[in-house]
Each structure stands twice: as structure tokens, then as C-alpha cells.
Scaffold this active site. Structure first.
Site, mmCIF file in Angstrom:
data_model
loop_
_atom_site.group_PDB
_atom_site.id
_atom_site.type_symbol
_atom_site.label_atom_id
_atom_site.label_comp_id
_atom_site.label_asym_id
_atom_site.label_seq_id
_atom_site.Cartn_x
_atom_site.Cartn_y
_atom_site.Cartn_z
ATOM 1 N N GLN A 141 7.523 15.558 -22.664
ATOM 2 C CA GLN A 141 6.695 16.676 -23.458
ATOM 3 C C GLN A 141 6.140 16.049 -24.836
ATOM 4 O O GLN A 141 6.935 15.842 -25.802
ATOM 5 C CB GLN A 141 7.478 17.964 -23.627
ATOM 6 C CG GLN A 141 6.869 18.993 -24.733
ATOM 7 C CD GLN A 141 7.849 20.135 -25.087
ATOM 8 O OE1 GLN A 141 9.002 19.570 -25.442
ATOM 9 N NE2 GLN A 141 7.407 21.367 -25.057
ATOM 10 N N SER A 144 5.135 17.817 -30.312
ATOM 11 C CA SER A 144 5.488 17.679 -31.694
ATOM 12 C C SER A 144 4.933 16.326 -32.207
ATOM 13 O O SER A 144 4.859 15.300 -31.902
ATOM 14 C CB SER A 144 6.921 17.645 -32.061
ATOM 15 O OG SER A 144 7.793 18.725 -31.425
ATOM 16 N N SER A 176 11.867 13.879 -26.121
ATOM 17 C CA SER A 176 12.812 13.553 -25.084
ATOM 18 C C SER A 176 12.505 12.862 -23.825
ATOM 19 O O SER A 176 11.382 13.099 -23.188
ATOM 20 C CB SER A 176 13.558 15.032 -24.902
ATOM 21 O OG SER A 176 13.720 15.565 -25.938
ATOM 22 N N GLU A 259 10.400 26.676 -21.111
ATOM 23 C CA GLU A 259 11.503 25.850 -21.655
ATOM 24 C C GLU A 259 12.516 26.807 -22.120
ATOM 25 O O GLU A 259 13.682 26.697 -22.007
ATOM 26 C CB GLU A 259 10.806 25.112 -22.688
ATOM 27 C CG GLU A 259 12.097 24.221 -23.765
ATOM 28 C CD GLU A 259 11.414 23.508 -24.533
ATOM 29 O OE1 GLU A 259 9.956 23.588 -24.839
ATOM 30 O OE2 GLU A 259 12.106 22.548 -25.324
ATOM 31 N N GLU A 383 14.668 30.013 -36.798
ATOM 32 C CA GLU A 383 13.843 30.741 -37.764
ATOM 33 C C GLU A 383 12.543 31.386 -36.982
ATOM 34 O O GLU A 383 12.022 32.291 -37.307
ATOM 35 C CB GLU A 383 13.535 30.154 -39.207
ATOM 36 C CG GLU A 383 14.706 29.860 -40.093
ATOM 37 C CD GLU A 383 15.542 28.609 -39.427
ATOM 38 O OE1 GLU A 383 15.159 28.175 -38.596
ATOM 39 O OE2 GLU A 383 16.801 28.678 -40.023
HETATM 40 C C1 LIG Z 1 17.156 18.001 -29.151
HETATM 41 C C2 LIG Z 1 15.636 18.090 -29.479
HETATM 42 C C3 LIG Z 1 14.723 17.762 -28.301
HETATM 43 C C4 LIG Z 1 13.305 17.857 -28.731
HETATM 44 N N1 LIG Z 1 12.585 17.363 -27.467
HETATM 45 C C5 LIG Z 1 10.991 17.433 -27.826
HETATM 46 C C6 LIG Z 1 9.955 16.844 -26.850
HETATM 47 O O1 LIG Z 1 10.685 16.444 -25.734
HETATM 48 N N2 LIG Z 1 8.892 17.103 -27.119
HETATM 49 C C7 LIG Z 1 8.381 17.648 -28.313
HETATM 50 O O2 LIG Z 1 7.025 17.634 -28.531
HETATM 51 N N3 LIG Z 1 8.998 17.955 -29.266
HETATM 52 C C8 LIG Z 1 10.673 18.014 -29.173
HETATM 53 N N4 LIG Z 1 11.432 18.337 -30.154
HETATM 54 C C9 LIG Z 1 10.835 18.588 -31.437
HETATM 55 C C10 LIG Z 1 11.072 20.350 -31.762
HETATM 56 O O3 LIG Z 1 10.088 21.018 -31.068
HETATM 57 C C11 LIG Z 1 10.630 20.334 -33.196
HETATM 58 O O4 LIG Z 1 11.366 19.817 -34.056
HETATM 59 C C12 LIG Z 1 10.859 21.899 -33.890
HETATM 60 O O5 LIG Z 1 9.893 22.682 -33.027
HETATM 61 C C13 LIG Z 1 10.881 21.914 -35.097
HETATM 62 O O6 LIG Z 1 9.817 21.302 -35.873
HETATM 63 P P1 LIG Z 1 9.961 20.219 -36.854
HETATM 64 O O7 LIG Z 1 11.111 19.331 -36.611
HETATM 65 O O8 LIG Z 1 8.704 19.378 -37.193
HETATM 66 O O9 LIG Z 1 10.532 21.106 -38.186
HETATM 67 P P2 LIG Z 1 9.636 21.893 -39.389
HETATM 68 O O10 LIG Z 1 8.516 22.673 -38.496
HETATM 69 O O11 LIG Z 1 9.169 20.962 -40.272
HETATM 70 O O12 LIG Z 1 10.740 23.057 -39.703
HETATM 71 C C14 LIG Z 1 11.580 22.678 -40.948
HETATM 72 C C15 LIG Z 1 12.350 23.755 -41.336
HETATM 73 O O13 LIG Z 1 11.702 24.914 -41.711
HETATM 74 C C16 LIG Z 1 11.709 26.141 -40.908
HETATM 75 N N5 LIG Z 1 10.631 26.719 -41.024
HETATM 76 C C17 LIG Z 1 9.261 26.207 -40.706
HETATM 77 N N6 LIG Z 1 8.431 27.099 -40.690
HETATM 78 C C18 LIG Z 1 9.065 28.103 -40.940
HETATM 79 C C19 LIG Z 1 8.561 29.802 -41.144
HETATM 80 N N7 LIG Z 1 7.093 30.009 -40.914
HETATM 81 N N8 LIG Z 1 9.409 30.619 -41.432
HETATM 82 C C20 LIG Z 1 10.739 30.131 -41.716
HETATM 83 N N9 LIG Z 1 11.294 28.963 -41.418
HETATM 84 C C21 LIG Z 1 10.259 28.127 -41.159
HETATM 85 C C22 LIG Z 1 12.192 25.609 -39.563
HETATM 86 O O14 LIG Z 1 12.939 26.638 -39.031
HETATM 87 C C23 LIG Z 1 13.140 24.447 -39.884
HETATM 88 O O15 LIG Z 1 14.447 25.043 -40.484
HETATM 89 C C24 LIG Z 1 12.739 18.152 -29.925
HETATM 90 C C25 LIG Z 1 13.776 18.677 -30.956
HETATM 91 C C26 LIG Z 1 15.153 18.607 -30.440
HETATM 92 C C27 LIG Z 1 16.110 19.066 -31.465
#
Ligand SMILES: Cc1cc2nc3c(=O)[nH]c(=O)nc-3n(C[C@H](O)[C@H](O)[C@H](O)COP(=O)(O)OP(=O)(O)OC[C@H]3O[C@@H](n4cnc5c(N)ncnc54)[C@H](O)[C@@H]3O)c2cc1C
Length: 410
Positions: A141, A144, A176, A259, A383
Site C-alpha cells: 500500500q 503514506s 509494509s 483494512e 486520535e
Molecule cells: C505497523 C504500521 C504499518 C503501516 N503500513 C503502512 C503501509 O503499508 N502503507 C502506508 O501507506 N502507510 C502505512 N503506515 C503508516 C500509517 O498509515 C501512518 O503512520 C498513520 O496514518 C499516521 O500518519 P503519520 O505517521 O504521518 O502521523 P501524523 O499524521 O504526523 O500524526 C502524528 C500524531 O498527531 C496526531 N494527529 C494528527 N492529526 C490529528 C488531528 N487532526 N487530531 C488529533 N490528532 C492528530 C496523530 O494521531 C499522531 O498521534 C503504517 C503504520 C504502521 C504503524
């Protein structure tokens, strides 16, 4: 499922059970191989993962060839056109009979395939769905990006039309299984001038195409299941577009919904296999003799029962304003159940969870305990799920935007 001649879940259990038992000797042998092996909350691909990938692919191919790979899938692409309950029956049987985990195939089966099934052209469906469902190809996928996680509609990877192709340029992250994958479902921007949700399209990218660079990211568990993926002028045929140009957000919603639903199902981290191992651990170490552990066991069981009960509610039960958000509710319940399991295993084992003293089933839990926090993030953070429930389920106003941020993840 509208097929009057479809077997009932009970009849399907008989039919699938007979097939699985016919290959159970092999399944049992494979189970022995992993008996002292790892238990994971999210797939970590640690040492020896090649065997795990091979076993999952072989099992999936055998299931597909016998018509059991995708009970609820469309018959024209290798499915049986049955219900999700039939999928559940199959997963239960596989766990009961000790077959190896198919977790490495999760993204392809539960994220990529549903999007192609629902939005893909007939030719894309027939070219890719049987291959994905037979595990002839592995999917990943590509959603991100370094600056687009919760704010998923902010993806900056560009796709520019060039004749019958599109040229993709940008960076994805947290992919992943990206290093094992043959194809990736990529959310990209095709119209930078349109409102951000409307300027997106979805493509199926050949992960071996020129211009694709995959770099594994090492995790604290020791494994490397995540990757950075760089797309540098990657040529993708228009025939590999999933859904219409500008409809990428709708396609992403299908993948993300599936998912979340699948994460709380039997193929997710609270699988019958994990529960069997937990029960064995608690029994062997006589955890019930300790009053603190007894309380932890009760809390863990309650969280699992709550998750299961919510998952089994018929669709209409969510009608009290929560219809479109049941996936978010289930994901939060699943995450809490995983936390409880990890806390219980860690507490019962103590230091043996992390020091390999050769004891039965001790160190095997280290990956689960270390990997559990990831589920608060994967598939959309806690969140974001709470925001979705608050706004779409309960009709509460949108929260004020954190400085410099906007949330669009569905
Ligand atoms: C085990 C695992 C597998 C994954 N696999 C994939 C994959 O295969 N493909 C892929 O594309 N992605 C993948 N991801 C990524 C995942 O989808 C993102 O990490 C996730 O959507 C959060 O985005 P970010 O890491 O950019 O955090 P951010 O969006 O930067 O968030 C940082 C913090 O801010 C908080 N936050 C952000 N906006 C708000 C809001 N509006 N209100 C309140 N709190 C907020 C969040 O909750 C978080 O605590 C994976 C992640 C994990 C942990």
C-alpha cells in the site's frame, strides 16, 4: 451474498474442514516448525522470515486451487460469492488446524484486492485479482508520505499523463512488505489545481519497474517490514488505473475501510492462533494462581469478548448514528484488546519476555509486546478514529486544526 444455492456457514465448515484435514498432516508439520517460533502483533519480518513468506504463499495457492482462498470474493476472480461469515469460518478452521499465518499477505488480500475488485476495470480485475488471491503476486500500500499520514489527502506524489501512460514521481513511506511486493496501490496527485480530495487518482504500480527504489527501515523489534519507496519517473500504464481519474480518494476509502474491518477479524492481530498461544502460556505458567494476574486475565478476556461482540453485530445494529464508523469503533476495540494481551503476556513472563533463556514460549512474545503500540498508528491513528466517530457518528463539530496541520484520513 445473493446465491440461494450457497452453502450455509455450517455446511461450508464441513466442506472446508474436509479439505483442510486432507492436507492437515502437512499443516501440522508446518505448525511444529513454528511452535517455538514468534508471535507478532504486526508483521515484523524478523530472522527466518523467508520460510514464513514461503509457507504463507504455498498455503494461499493451495487454498485458491481448491476454491477456498476467498470465500466472499467474486466467482469470476477465484472467489465463491459467499458471505464474510464464510471467510471467518475458514480463518477459524485454519487456526484450529494449526496452519501457518498468512499475515505477510494481509496488505494484498485485505487492502489492495478490495479496491481493485470494487473500482478496477474488468481487464485489471481479471489480470490481477486471481494472482493476488493466489499469492502469485504480493501487494503493498503506497499511501503514506513523509508529509501525508493523518492528512492523507495531502499526498504530493505526482502523476503526469504521457500518452497511454502516466509518469509517477515522489516518495512514499511506512510501506509494509514493500520490499517483497510485486505491485503497489499508489495514491497520487493527478490534478494539482483541483481541491485536494478531488485531485487524486489511484494506480497499481509494478514494484520492479525502472525508477522504483525500495529501502527497508529497521524497527525496534529487530525486523524490517517497513520501507521507504522512491518513485523516480516511474511509467505506469493507464490500464493500471484503479477507478476514474480524480476518484483516488474514494478508492482509498475502500482500501482503508477494508483494512480496518480486517484488522479486527480473525486474520488480524487478535487471531485464534494468538489466543491459543496466550491460553497455553497462562496455563503453563499457572498465572491464575496470582491475584494480580487473575485480574489481568479477566480484563484481557473482557476486551476480547467486547471486540468480538461488536464485530458480530449485524449491520443494522450500528444504525444509532454510528453506521459509517463501525470500522473505526472496531479498530479501537481491537487496539485495546491487543494492548491487554501484550500487557498480560509481558506481566506473566516478566524479564523472560525479552531474555531468551530457552524456556518454552517465552521469548516468542517479545515481538508481540514490542509491536503492539504500532497498532495505535497503523491504518489511521487512535486520535483520527476518535475524530471520525465524533464527527460522522455523533455529529459533533470538527475540532480546531492543530497549528500547521489538517486531517483528511478517512
Ligand atoms: C505497523 C504500521 C504499518 C503501516 N503500513 C503502512 C503501509 O503499508 N502503507 C502506508 O501507506 N502507510 C502505512 N503506515 C503508516 C500509517 O498509515 C501512518 O503512520 C498513520 O496514518 C499516521 O500518519 P503519520 O505517521 O504521518 O502521523 P501524523 O499524521 O504526523 O500524526 C502524528 C500524531 O498527531 C496526531 N494527529 C494528527 N492529526 C490529528 C488531528 N487532526 N487530531 C488529533 N490528532 C492528530 C496523530 O494521531 C499522531 O498521534 C503504517 C503504520 C504502521 C504503524
Amino acid at each position: 451474498m445473493n446465491n440461494p444455492s450457497a452453502p450455509s456457514p455450517e455446511a461450508f465448515r464441513e466442506e472446508a474442514g474436509a479439505f483442510l484435514r486432507s492436507i492437515a498432516a502437512e499443516g501440522a508439520r508446518e505448525a511444529d516448525q513454528r511452535e517455538s517460533d514468534r508471535i507478532a502483533a504486526v508483521e515484523e519480518l524478523g530472522e527466518g522470515h523467508e520460510l514464513q513468506v514461503k509457507q504463507a504463499r504455498e498455503l494461499q495457492a493451495r487454498l485458491f486451487d481448491a476454491g477456498f482462498a476467498w470465500p466472499s470474493g467474486p466467482p469470476d476472480c477465484g472467489g465463491r460469492g459467499l458471505s464474510r461469515e464464510h471467510d471467518q469460518v475458514l480463518d477459524d478452521l485454519l487456526a484450529e488446524l494449526g496452519f501457518p499465518s498468512r499475515e505477510v499477505l494481509f496488505v494484498g488480500l485485505h487492502i489492495v484486492a478490495p479496491a481493485i475488485d470494487r473500482h478496477g476495470s474488468p481487464s485489471l480485475r481479471s489480470r490481477t485479482l486471481p494472482a493476488l488471491m493466489r499469492a502469485d503476486i504480493i501487494g503493498c500500500q503506497l499511501f503514506s508520505e513523509p508529509s501525508a499520514g493523518s492528512d492523507l489527502a495531502g499526498v504530493a506524489t505526482r502523476a503526469v499523463r504521457d500518452g497511454a501512460d502516466w509518469i509517477l514521481t515522489g516518495q512514499k513511506v511506512w510501506t509494509s512488505m514493500g520490499h517483497l511486493a510485486d505491485v503497489g496501490e499508489a495514491l497520487v496527485r493527478t490534478d494539482p489545481d483541483a481541491p485536494k480530495h478531488e485531485g487524486l487518482s489511484m494506480f497499481l504500480v509494478d514494484m520492479r519497474a525502472p525508477g522504483v527504489t525500495v529501502r527497508p527501515i529497521r524497527q525496534m523489534t529487530g525486523g524490517a517490514a517497513f520501507n521507504e519507496v522512491f518513485l523516480d519517473g516511474v511509467r505506469v500504464p493507464d490500464a493500471n488505473r484503479i477507478g476514474a481519474v480524480g476518484e483516488g480518494w474514494r478508492v482509498a476509502a475502500t482500501s482503508l475501510g477494508s483494512e480496518r474491518d480486517s484488522m479486527s477479524g480473525d486474520d488480524g492481530p487478535v487471531s485464534p492462533y494468538v489466543l491459543q498461544r496466550l491460553a497455553a502460556l497462562v496455563t503453563r505458567l499457572d498465572a491464575v494462581a496470582d491475584p494480580v494476574h487473575r485480574q489481568e486475565i479477566a480484563r484481557t478476556v473482557a476486551s476480547i469478548v467486547a471486540m468480538r461482540a461488536a464485530a458480530e453485530l449485524p449491520d443494522g445494529s450500528w444504525s444509532h448514528g454510528l453506521g459509517p464508523v463501525s470500522g473505526s469503533v472496531l479498530k479501537l476495540l481491537m487496539t485495546r484488546a491487543v494492548d491487554r494481551i501484550a500487557e498480560l503476556a509481558g506481566s506473566v513472563l516478566g524479564e523472560r519476555a525479552f531474555t531468551d533463556d530457552g524456556g518454552w514460549d517465552t521469548y516468542a512474545w517479545s515481538e508481540f509486546v514490542l509491536g503492539a503500540p504500532a497498532l495505535h498508528i497503523a491504518g489511521g491513528t487512535d486520535e483520527i478514529q476518535l475524530n471520525i466517530i465524533a464527527q460522522r457518528g455523533l455529529g459533533l463539530p470538527r475540532p480546531p486544526k492543530p497549528a500547521g496541520r489538517e486531517t483528511t484520513r478517512k
